[in-house]
Motif scaffolding. Structure first.
Motif, short mmCIF file in Angstrom:
data_model
loop_
_atom_site.label_atom_id
_atom_site.label_comp_id
_atom_site.label_asym_id
_atom_site.label_seq_id
_atom_site.Cartn_x
_atom_site.Cartn_y
_atom_site.Cartn_z
N GLY A 107 -6.11 14.66 -9.84
CA GLY A 107 -5.37 15.18 -8.71
C GLY A 107 -5.16 14.07 -7.72
N ALA A 108 -4.15 14.26 -6.87
CA ALA A 108 -3.88 13.24 -5.86
C ALA A 108 -5.07 13.06 -4.94
N GLY A 109 -5.82 14.11 -4.73
CA GLY A 109 -6.98 14.01 -3.85
C GLY A 109 -8.01 13.03 -4.36
N ALA A 110 -8.31 13.06 -5.67
CA ALA A 110 -9.30 12.13 -6.22
C ALA A 110 -8.78 10.70 -6.16
N LEU A 111 -7.49 10.52 -6.49
CA LEU A 111 -6.92 9.18 -6.48
C LEU A 111 -6.84 8.64 -5.05
N MET A 112 -6.48 9.50 -4.11
CA MET A 112 -6.40 9.06 -2.72
C MET A 112 -7.79 8.74 -2.18
N ALA A 113 -8.80 9.49 -2.62
CA ALA A 113 -10.16 9.19 -2.18
C ALA A 113 -10.59 7.81 -2.66
N LEU A 114 -10.24 7.50 -3.92
CA LEU A 114 -10.55 6.17 -4.44
C LEU A 114 -9.78 5.10 -3.69
N LEU A 115 -8.51 5.41 -3.36
CA LEU A 115 -7.70 4.45 -2.62
C LEU A 115 -8.26 4.20 -1.22
N GLU A 116 -8.68 5.27 -0.55
CA GLU A 116 -9.24 5.12 0.80
C GLU A 116 -10.55 4.35 0.77
N GLU A 117 -11.35 4.57 -0.23
CA GLU A 117 -12.62 3.84 -0.34
C GLU A 117 -12.36 2.35 -0.55
N ARG A 118 -11.39 2.03 -1.40
CA ARG A 118 -11.07 0.62 -1.62
C ARG A 118 -10.45 0.01 -0.36
N LYS A 119 -9.62 0.75 0.33
CA LYS A 119 -9.03 0.27 1.57
C LYS A 119 -10.10 -0.03 2.61
N ARG A 120 -11.08 0.85 2.72
CA ARG A 120 -12.17 0.64 3.69
C ARG A 120 -12.99 -0.60 3.33
N LYS A 121 -13.29 -0.74 2.06
CA LYS A 121 -14.11 -1.89 1.61
C LYS A 121 -13.39 -3.21 1.90
N LEU A 122 -12.11 -3.30 1.50
CA LEU A 122 -11.38 -4.55 1.70
C LEU A 122 -11.10 -4.80 3.18
N GLY A 123 -10.91 -3.71 3.94
CA GLY A 123 -10.70 -3.88 5.39
C GLY A 123 -11.93 -4.44 6.07
N GLU A 124 -13.12 -4.01 5.64
CA GLU A 124 -14.34 -4.54 6.24
C GLU A 124 -14.51 -6.03 5.94
N GLU A 125 -13.95 -6.51 4.84
CA GLU A 125 -14.01 -7.93 4.53
C GLU A 125 -12.98 -8.73 5.32
N GLY A 126 -12.10 -8.07 6.07
CA GLY A 126 -11.13 -8.78 6.90
C GLY A 126 -9.86 -9.19 6.19
N LEU A 127 -9.58 -8.61 5.00
CA LEU A 127 -8.39 -9.01 4.26
C LEU A 127 -7.10 -8.48 4.89
N PHE A 128 -7.21 -7.47 5.75
CA PHE A 128 -6.03 -6.90 6.38
C PHE A 128 -5.89 -7.35 7.83
N ALA A 129 -6.69 -8.29 8.29
CA ALA A 129 -6.69 -8.70 9.69
C ALA A 129 -5.36 -9.36 10.06
#
Length: 529
Positions: A107-129
């Motif tokens: 479902g889109a919910g599971a895929l979006m949850a995975l996407l949000e988790e990856r977004k949070r992880k990479l954001g904490e590393e400063g890749l989106f700064a």
């Protein structure tokens, strides 16, 4: 003995295994299974082995190499998916498994949850700064495009660049959908960055990563962590043009600029050549007009300044008049100056005549002779005075006076030594007498001296002195200290209930009031031993 004859049919192991395999395939056929991805293995053969599990069971699955490259999403542990395929068995290990032909998120919910988790992880590393983002070149010479070479996207980009400002475009061909798309896009970005400057293949001044629109599953390759890291690490400015304006992926956050569409990326990358030429013509006309106005203004200002200046002859008239006056006075001044110097030279010559010099020399010689005589007399007097002083000092330092002083000092030192010995002996005698007195006083006050006269000191089991018979309980352990040692004793019960009369009990604090041998032990005290 068991009967070996039976009507049951005998099967080989292979017959049973393949019979079960056929039964399962005929019973289940093509199925869809929903579950969470567990263990995932990718051996060198290209096949993918994984586990589908829920809270009660685990189902082994396999994706053959041909189907693995066509998957819409990349299998990741923990992702909830719907697997489509058939149930079969693996006779070699007597286990059943599912051969998966297609894999899609549950479902889109599971895929979006995975996407949000990856977004949070990479954001904490400063890749989106924002501070990591670079400015785009205003007019790039070479543009690198990472996209599919056969799709409509590359044609739209090339057409838009050709219309706006034709320049050199290099295409890095990649798959934009499927399991390997993420790795290929990341390799394309890193490949453009690895090109040397001035090499056989020109290094791009700008990179465009483009793909057409699609579902989240179709665009999932651009959410891969490798793609995001490659975009963030790119030294070349990068434009992300993935999907339509409403679509977004993680590469959009890591790119320097996000374009709404691939065509929009081409419009952002290059300006319109006609507009630039028109702008240049307009600026050229404005520059020429400005220069003409500036020259005209400077010419007018120069003329006004020239009109305010006086005529050249007027400027030189006053200095010329002053020059003429000075020239007329110069001849007379030179004559007067020459006469003045000649007079000064004549006066100096008179003072420097031989007769004057001879007189000055004789006077100086006489003065010098007088000073020499005075110096000789003063030196003789000083030597005489010093010699007399040395003689007096030598007489004072003769042997007889020194010997007399040394004798007097020795006699005085001997007297002081005798007085010191006498004083020390007197002080020592006084200290010894005082110490003897203190020793006698200590002996007279010590209870040891009382014990030597026949008395005894009674102590309880804690070592404290017993001062009254009433304080001693029957059966108590006692110690009796005598002059020559200590004796242990045990208290009995006789005479303890009635304490002795006060007058009959001897006082321990006044042992000196009684004569030795006259003291009698009371009846109660005799019962203690």
């Amino acid at each position: 003995m068991a009967d070996n004859s039976s009507n049951a049919t005998e099967y080989s192991v292979a017959d049973i295994s393949f019979s079960i395999k056929k039964t399962m395939e005929d019973s289940f056929g093509y199925v869809r299974v929903r579950g969470e991805l567990g263990r995932i293995s990718r051996p060198g053969s290209g096949h993918i082995y994984l586990d589908l599990k829920d809270d009660r069971a685990v189902l082994s699955g396999v994706i053959w190499k041909g189907n693995a490259s066509k998957l819409k999403i990349k299998p990741e542990q923990g992702l909830e998916v719907i697997a489509t395929g058939k149930i079969t068995t693996f006779p070699g290990q007597s286990k059943y498994q599912m051969v998966i032909d297609a894999l899609e998120p549950a479902g889109a919910g599971a895929l979006m949850a995975l996407l949000e988790e990856r977004k949070r992880k990479l954001g904490e590393e400063g890749l989106f700064a924002e501070e990591r983002k670079q400015l785009l070149p205003s007019l790039p010479r070479v543009i690198g495009v990472v996209t599919s070479p056969t799709g409509a996207v590359i044609r739209d980009i090339l057409h838009r660049i050709s219309d706006r400002f034709p320049l050199h475009v290099i295409v890095w061909p990649v798959r934009v959908q499927g399991e390997t798309s993420g790795a290929e896009v990341a390799n394309g970005i890193r490949g453009f960055n690895a090109l040397p400057t001035g090499g056989a293949i020109p290094r791009p001044d700008l990179i465009i990563v483009a793909r057409g629109g699609g579902s989240i599953e179709d665009l999932w390759g651009f959410n891969e962590e490798s793609v995001v890291r490659a975009a963030s690490d790119s030294d070349i400015p990068l434009i992300s043009a993935v999907g339509h304006e409403t679509d977004w992926t993680l590469i959009d956050l890591a790119a320097d600029v996000r374009a709404p569409t691939p065509t929009g990326a081409a419009e952002i990358a290059v300006p319109v050549k006609a507009d630039l030429m028109s702008l240049i013509d307009d600026l050229s006309r404005r520059l020429s007009s400005g220069l003409n106005r500036l020259v005209a203004n400077r010419r007018t200002e120069l003329r006004a300044a020239g009109a305010a200046l006086p005529a050249p002859r007027d400027l030189l008239a006053l200095p010329r008049q002053q020059f003429d006056t000075c020239a007329s006075r110069l001849e007379h001044a030179l004559t007067v100056n020459t006469r003045s110097h000649r007079s000064a030279y004549q006066n100096a010559a008179i003072r420097l005549s031989p007769l004057v010099l001879q007189r000055t020399t004789d006077s100086a010689r006489t003065t010098l002779a007088g000073l020499f005589d005075r110096q000789q007399r003063a030196l003789s007097v000083a030597i005489t005075q010093k010699r007399q002083g040395f003689s007096a000092t030598a007489s004072r330092l003769s042997a007889a006076p020194l010997r007399q002083k040394l004798s007097l000092g020795t006699e005085r030192l001997n007297g002081l030594n005798e007085r010191l010995d006498l004083s020390f002996k007197l002080r020592l005698a006084k200290s010894r007498d005082r110490l003897d007195g203190q020793e006698k006083l200590l002996k007279s006050l010590s209870y040891k001296d009382v014990l030597s006269r026949g008395y005894a000191l009674l102590r309880d089991d804690t070592g404290q002195p017993v001062r009254s018979a009433a304080s001693v309980a029957p059966g108590a352990t006692l110690s009796i200290e005598l002059a020559d040692g200590i004796v242990d004793a045990l208290a009995t019960g006789d005479g303890i209930a009635q304490p002795p009369a006060p007058k009959a009990a001897p006082k321990a604090t006044k042992p000196k009031t009684k004569k030795p041998g006259a003291e009698k032990t009371s009846a109660n005290q005799g019962n203690l031993f």
